[in-house]
Design a protein around this motif. Structure first.
Motif, short mmCIF file in Angstrom:
data_model
loop_
_atom_site.label_atom_id
_atom_site.label_comp_id
_atom_site.label_asym_id
_atom_site.label_seq_id
_atom_site.Cartn_x
_atom_site.Cartn_y
_atom_site.Cartn_z
N VAL A 297 -6.86 10.22 3.25
CA VAL A 297 -6.05 10.89 2.23
C VAL A 297 -6.75 12.16 1.73
O VAL A 297 -6.14 13.23 1.62
CB VAL A 297 -5.77 9.94 1.04
N ILE A 298 -8.04 12.05 1.44
CA ILE A 298 -8.78 13.21 0.92
C ILE A 298 -8.82 14.33 1.96
O ILE A 298 -8.60 15.50 1.64
CB ILE A 298 -10.21 12.79 0.53
N GLN A 299 -9.07 13.93 3.22
CA GLN A 299 -9.15 14.93 4.28
C GLN A 299 -7.81 15.61 4.51
O GLN A 299 -7.74 16.84 4.69
CB GLN A 299 -9.62 14.24 5.56
N LEU A 300 -6.74 14.83 4.51
CA LEU A 300 -5.41 15.40 4.70
C LEU A 300 -5.04 16.35 3.57
O LEU A 300 -4.48 17.42 3.79
CB LEU A 300 -4.37 14.28 4.81
N LYS B 202 -3.22 3.33 -4.26
CA LYS B 202 -3.63 2.60 -3.06
C LYS B 202 -5.10 2.82 -2.71
O LYS B 202 -5.61 2.26 -1.76
CB LYS B 202 -2.76 3.02 -1.87
N MET B 203 -5.75 3.67 -3.49
CA MET B 203 -7.13 4.03 -3.18
C MET B 203 -8.11 3.32 -4.10
O MET B 203 -7.76 2.88 -5.20
CB MET B 203 -7.30 5.54 -3.31
N ASN B 204 -9.34 3.22 -3.61
CA ASN B 204 -10.41 2.70 -4.46
C ASN B 204 -10.67 3.69 -5.59
O ASN B 204 -10.51 4.90 -5.42
CB ASN B 204 -11.69 2.50 -3.64
N LEU B 205 -11.11 3.16 -6.72
CA LEU B 205 -11.29 4.01 -7.90
C LEU B 205 -12.29 5.14 -7.64
O LEU B 205 -12.09 6.28 -8.08
CB LEU B 205 -11.76 3.15 -9.07
N GLN B 206 -13.36 4.85 -6.89
CA GLN B 206 -14.39 5.86 -6.65
C GLN B 206 -13.91 6.97 -5.73
O GLN B 206 -14.54 8.04 -5.66
CB GLN B 206 -15.64 5.19 -6.05
N GLU B 207 -12.82 6.74 -4.99
CA GLU B 207 -12.30 7.76 -4.07
C GLU B 207 -11.37 8.75 -4.77
O GLU B 207 -11.03 9.78 -4.19
CB GLU B 207 -11.55 7.09 -2.91
N ILE B 208 -10.96 8.43 -5.99
CA ILE B 208 -9.98 9.28 -6.66
C ILE B 208 -10.57 10.61 -7.13
O ILE B 208 -9.91 11.65 -6.99
CB ILE B 208 -9.31 8.50 -7.82
#
Length: 1286
Positions: free
Chosen positions: A174-177, A204-210
């Protein structure tokens, strides 16, 4: 093979290379490339050679490139390549992508999209190529086949992005896109596609990925969709906060918490930092943030604001102000930053006060409580932000401090014209401004507790305000300072320099400020010797200052030190009969000091204070008022204090037992030329001695029984007792003539003798009060002592009557001044405890009608005085002792016994209050059952006031409350009294009960019908049928009493309805949904809309009655016209709301159509008739009645006419605005709402000459007649006549 390809590629031409590549089989080239890449050999050089031999100008070369691209992408995704090799391959693919023809670019993009949607990507490295492909595709001008149609390159790019964003994204990409789109030229619509997709992935993501995803979204927002990005981030974390709070406050312990608290706060803090950084680079983002959150103020601010959004706003205030160092070229850019920051603070301040105003409105209306669900308020959210800021939210703290001080500065207590401060006790702090100020103090206190780095700044700002705003009310800052010092006196030692700087200004501060400041910082004095020494130096210097206030401040400071530095052997707080304050107990627990050193220290202070006994009366008075508190806290100083007081008293005491009077009043008065002033406040000296002696007898002596005491010490107390006893006996024997204060004495304030006599009189009265309390304290309820008390009281009363009589004749402000009573609260409470039961029993047991007529005081019967005393006690307890109401009501129940205390604990306040209410209800019924001529309006008014006070203690949902409401309604329906004040108080009680139970609109309608029936119709030919819903409404009370009351209540109902409409409009403006979603979103508003229309419909019938009523000229007409204007303004607001929603909801509801029809048929035409009625009355006044009146009366009448007719243009404008928006709504809803509206009367302003000439001639004749009459009446009539003509 690879070497041959490389050698051919080294040649100048690529012809041989192309021929060789064409000879290779389909898989040979890809296998070769794969082997070379995996082995880590020169895959880059090989790839360049292949691209050189595969030009896009030839179909074979294009296809070969296509296969190589596919092979390379698979290689990179496989994870078998070294990182450097993979990066080199991707870089070469990027460089060559622009040479591809459009169709192959579409194919390559579709491959990527399929891989993303199917989740076949392994490491996502190849995604770096996708933005290059999309960018290259957008540059193709030719038409390309896409699906079943033909599109340009730009359109193909748009479709591909749409397809990609509508498909499934694997969580890890998601981050890369999202990041890749920052390198693609996007339209606003395409940015919106990407933003919506990325925001939908949050959950849908882990909290640390936001946080990294948020960062990429903020970078992307520079291309557009700033609003969507901010709204999505704020909405997600606001919902997450709410969910987290629900989990934390759940009744059951959850085994698994969705998000750990610490992790959530750290993530939120990181995201807030990302947003603040983005705003620094893009000020438009900041403006969008303020704009988005400001929309909430139009409706319900709780929908927009949350702890996360508030923390974000506070962090934005940290952006640098960019001052002198800023280049002129960038000034405008940074100026926008400053405006944004100021808007942020203003937004938060406004939101806080609006939230409290909304809360106040909700608490006062059961109608609104039933419609609006309970939500957390902005104040709660802000305090939650303070609590959350412990998780390294350093970027929030500065904003919190600024907001706290803004709230305290803006909404603290204000000074009124006479210099007094508008302040109320904490229990009465119900106004929004007071709540806002209290919130500001709580923000600062909690921030001080959590963040060490900000403590010095908070303390410095508080002290600066205390010192520099001495002329303004600063009690709220002193309270905050006290709480700060109480929290951590040891921590504040590091800030001691700030406090000692403030000490330097003590001599210039008001006395009350000095006292509260020193009391606030006294815990610091216990832990900091240097601070204490500094204070003592300042106080000693102030003791000899020229200014009286400075010397008084010095006394106050020394007394405070004596109270708080205990000498070894002093009684502990548990041994003391008087309770100590919380602050004192706190300090005693947390302080360690040398009691022996304290004794020396305190004795030095006592020596300094003895010098005050030779100063002005105000300084001595402060000393006498403070000594008693010193003894209670520092009992070992008793001998020193009592010896000082005894030696001072002996200067004014006549020791010979036969001399009358026993006191030397002449020595208490200072004469300097013509100036007479009080030198010794002898009454306060005796008062201090009496309190100290009583305290010592009751507290110290019982603890010292059995111990040997020094005879010298014992002699002091015996001497004081003997002196007080002697003064009592001789004061009883003394006559007023002995003091030269009989009726013949001069008490005027204009002569020196009169001033002297006034001072002596007040001294004698004060001495009498002190002796009354002294004898009461030692009386043991003996008859002789009580006779002495009565004798002293008669002396006091004689002198008081003489002073009142002389003051009445003088009729001056100074003559009416009275000194404060010297009776202590303990003595007064002892009397009240005994008297209250007597008052309650006497009033409820002995009817006024059977009371002896001779027993009256000041024109009031004893029963009436009892009732008045009860009313004041009920009011005082409710206002100042709210937490002790249960205890107070329990004490009223004479049937209570000590053994039944546990059972009584289960009896609620409502039940106890209902019991008391029944007694007063019976009294009022007995009073109302009497004849009209025997009706005592004063007693009835007091009874209703008592019932009003008690009814506020009832729980609105209880059956007792409903019973009280029914009883009050019945009284109003069945009893007709022509007393306006009684009617007003009773109707106010009815309304106050009614609004706490349900909306009063039906009650208003019934009352308006009664008013119409009694006052008649504006058309004299119409006979109105009397309804008689409420007998309390009669010809005498209908106007103005009841009329003004119902109009006031109608105005409150309109305010509530307008608040609801504003709330609905705010919700609509926040929703940017599709038509279908919008229509679904409006469904929850239907109950509110229905309630609004029902309220307005009933109010419309209320006004329908009143506009037909022949109201008398004056306030009733004026108020009715203003309320009608508000009615039409509210109707217009409702129409404008439906203009917003009718398009999405498919029309307007049927009940709205009925409301419009009702307004057109039952209100608007009658409004114009009422306007004509008011204007005709004013014309008849101008042309008939005024001709026979005096000019002064004419001027008064004309002023009244102008006041009454002034609201008419506003009303007409409001009606026209209503009709204007109805026309717009008719067009938009396709419903003809104007069919029931009668066209407004034409009101052109053309001057008709013939009518004007006729009126002028009439006026001229009138003036000639008046001029002739005035010649016979004298010259003094001329100015008035000219004024009227003008």
């Amino acid at each position: 093979m690879d070497q041959k390809i490389l050698s051919l590629a080294a040649e100048k031409t690529a012809d041989k290379l192309q021929e060789f590549l064409q000879t290779l089989r389909e898989g040979d080239l890809t296998n070769l490339l794969q082997n070379q890449a995996v082995k880590g050999k020169v895959a880059g050089a090989l790839l360049r050679a292949i691209f050189k031999g595969s030009p896009c100008s030839e179909e074979a070369g294009t296809l070969r490139r296509r296969k190589i691209y596919t092979c390379c992408i698979q290689l990179v995704e496989s994870g078998d390549l070294q990182k450097e090799i993979a990066s080199e391959i991707i870089g070469l693919l990027m460089l060559e992508a622009h040479h591809f023809p459009g169709p192959l670019l579409v194919e390559l993009a579709n491959e990527f999209i399929s891989a993303v949607r199917e989740g076949s990507l392994v490491n996502g490295k190849s995604l770096e190529l996708l933005p290059i492909i999309l960018t290259a595709l957008a540059t193709k001008k030719e038409n390309l086949a896409y699906g079943k149609g033909v599109l340009s390159g730009e359109e193909c790019k748009k479709q591909l992005i749409n397809t990609l964003c509508s498909g499934r994204w694997d969580q890890q990409y998601v981050i890369q896109l999202t990041s890749m789109f920052k390198d693609v030229p996007l339209t606003a619509e395409e940015v919106e596609f990407v933003v919506e997709k990325a925001l939908s992935m949050f959950s849908k993501m882990n909290l640390q990925e936001i946080p990294p995803l948020v960062y990429q979204l903020l970078v992307l927002s520079s291309k557009g969709s700033r609003k969507s990005v901010l709204e999505g981030i704020i909405a997600f974390f606001s919902a997450l906060d709410k969910q987290h709070n629900e989990e934390q406050s759940g009744d059951e312990l959850l085994d698994v918490v969705t998000v750990p608290s610490g992790e959530l706060r750290h993530v939120e803090g990181t995201i807030i930092l990302h947003i603040v950084f983005a705003i620094k680079l893009d000020y438009e983002l900041g403006r969008e943030l303020v704009k988005h959150l400001k929309v909430g103020q139009q409706g319900d601010s709780n929908n927009n604001l949350s702890p996360f959004s508030i923390a974000l706003l506070l962090s934005v205030t940290r952006i640098q102000r960019f001052q002198d160092q800023v280049l002129d070229l960038l000034f405008i850019f940074f100026h926008l930053f400053l405006l944004t920051i100021l808007k942020v603070l203003d937004l938060l301040k406004t939101s806080v006060v609006k939230s409290f105003k909304d809360l106040q409105l909700l608490q006062g209306s059961k109608f609104l409580q039933n419609l609006v669900p309970h939500r957390s308020y902005v104040s709660t959210m802000i305090l939650e932000v303070v609590k959350n800021s412990v998780h390294s939210w350093d970027h929030v703290t500065q904003g919190l401090v600024e907001l706290g001080f803004i709230l305290m500065d803006s909404y603290g207590p204000k000074k009124v014209l006479d210099g007094k401060t508008i302040e109320t006790s904490p229990s009465l702090s119900r106004m929004p401004n007071q709540h806002a100020c209290k919130l500001g103090a709580n923000i600062l206190l909690e921030t001080f507790k959590i963040h060490e780095m900000i403590r010095q700044e908070i303390l410095e700002q508080v002290l600066n305000r205390v010192v520099t705003r001495a002329s303004s009310p600063i009690s709220h800052f002193l309270d905050l300072l006290s709480n700060i010092v109480m929290y951590a006196p040891l921590v504040l030692q590091s800030c001691s320099s700030k406090v000692t700087e403030a000490f330097d200004y003590l001599s210039f501060l008001p006395l009350q400020t000095v006292q509260r400041l020193l009391k606030a910082v006294q815990p610091l004095l216990k832990v900091s010797m240097s601070m204490r020494d500094c204070l003592i130096l300042v106080l000693r210097k102030a003791m000899f200052a020229n200014q009286l206030d400075a010397r008084k401040s010095a006394v106050a400071g020394f007394l405070l030190l004596l109270k708080n530095f205990k000498v070894l052997g002093s009684l502990s707080s548990s041994q003391c009969s008087q309770s100590l304050s919380v602050s004192q107990v706190h300090v005693d627990v947390h302080s360690h000091y040398n009691s022996v050193a304290n004794e020396t220290f305190c004795l030095e202070i006592m020596d300094s204070l003895r010098r005050c006994l030779s100063q002005q009366a105000d300084v001595r008075l402060m000393l006498y008022e403070g000594f008693y508190d010193v003894l209670r806290r520092n009992s070992q100083l008793a001998n020193s204090v009592m010896q000082t007081l005894l030696s001072q008293l002996k200067q004014f005491y006549e020791p010979k037992p036969d001399l009358l009077p026993p006191l030397k009043l002449e020595a208490c008065i200072l004469t300097q030329g013509d100036k007479i002033s009080l030198q010794e406040p002898l009454d306060y000296l005796l008062c201090c001695i009496q309190h100290c002696l009583a305290w010592y007898k009751n507290t110290v002596i019982p603890l010292q029984q059995g111990e040997e005491e020094e005879e010298e010490e014992e002699a002091f107390y015996e001497d004081l007792d003997d002196i007080l006893e002697s003064i009592t006996n001789r004061m009883i024997k003394s006559e007023l003539e002995d003091f030269e204060l009989d009726k013949s004495a001069d008490f005027s304030q204009s002569t020196s003798i009169g001033i002297k006599n006034n001072i002596c009189a007040f001294l004698v009265m004060g001495v009498c009060e002190v002796l009354i309390e002294y004898n009461f304290s030692i009386s043991s309820f003996s008859k002789n002592r009580f006779e002495d008390i009565l004798s002293l009281f008669m002396c006091y009363k004689k002198l008081s009557d003489i002073l009142n009589e002389k003051a009445g004749k003088a009729k001056t402000k100074t003559a009416n001044k009275t000194n404060d009573s010297l009776l202590s609260m303990k003595f007064v409470s002892s009397l009240l405890t005994a008297l209250f039961r007597v008052l309650l029993w006497r009033y409820t047991s002995i009817p006024t009608s059977v009371e002896e007529s001779g027993k009256k005081e000041k024109g009031k019967s004893i029963s009436l005085l009892c009732l008045e005393g009860l009313q004041k006690i009920f009011s005082a307890v409710q206002q100042f002792y709210q937490p002790k109401i249960q205890q107070f009501l329990r004490a009223l129940d004479v049937t209570d016994k000590e053994g039944e205390e546990r059972e009584d604990a289960d009896v609620s306040v409502t039940q106890r209050t209902a019991f008391q209410i029944r007694q007063f209800q019976r009294s009022l019924l007995n009073l109302l059952s009497s004849q009209e001529e025997d009706f005592n309006s004063k007693e009835a008014l007091l009874l209703v006031t008592v019932l009003t006070s008690l009814s506020k203690l009832l729980e609105p949902s209880s059956p007792q409350f409903v019973q009280m409401l029914s009883w009050t309604s019945k009284i109003c329906k069945e009893n007709s009294r022509e007393d306006a004040l009684f009617c007003k108080s009773l109707m106010n009680l009815l309304f106050s009960l009614h609004v706490s139970y349900k909306s009063p609109v039906i009650l208003l309608r019934d009352l308006s019908q009664d008013i119409h029936g009694h006052l008649g119709d504006i058309d004299q030919d119409v006979e109105v049928e009397k309804t008689n819903h409420f007998a309390i409404v009669n010809l005498r009370t209908a106007a103005p009493t009841v009329c003004l009351l119902v109009l006031s209540q109608a105005e409150k109902v309109l305010e509530e309805v307008d608040w609801l409409i504003t709330k609905l409009k705010g919700q609509v403006s926040q929703e940017t949904l599709s038509e279908e979603a919008s229509s679904q979103a409006t469904l929850p508003n239907q109950p509110v809309e229905k309630a609004i229309i029902m309220q307005l419909g009933t109010l419309l019938t209320f006004f329908h009655e009143l506009v037909q009523t022949a109201l008398p000229s004056g306030s009733c007409v004026d108020t009715l016209l203003k309320d009608l204007c508000k009615m039409y303004t509210t109707l217009t607001a409702l129409v404008r709301y439906y203009l917003q929603v009718c398009q999405s909801s498919g029309g307007i509801p049927k009940n709205m159509e009925k409301l419009v029809k009702l307004s057109g048929s039952h209100l608007t035409p009658l409004c114009y008739s009422f306007i004509s009625y008011v204007q005709n009355k004013s014309k008849s006044l101008n042309y008939t009645g005024e001709k026979k009146e005096k000019p002064a009366a004419v001027a008064t009448a004309m002023a009244r006419v102008l006041r009454e007719t002034k609201p008419i243009p506003n009303l007409i404008f409001a009606i026209e605005q209503y009709e204007k928006f109805l026309i717009h709504l008719s067009k938009k809803s396709k419903v003809n709402l104007m069919q029931h509206m009668k066209l407004s009367t034409s009101r052109d302003f053309k001057i008709k000459g013939n009518i004007l000439d006729m009126v002028l001639r009439e006026d001229g004749e009138d003036e000639n007649e008046e001029g002739t009459a005035s010649e016979h009446g004298g010259q003094n009539k001329e100015p008035a006549k000219k004024k009227r003509k003008k």
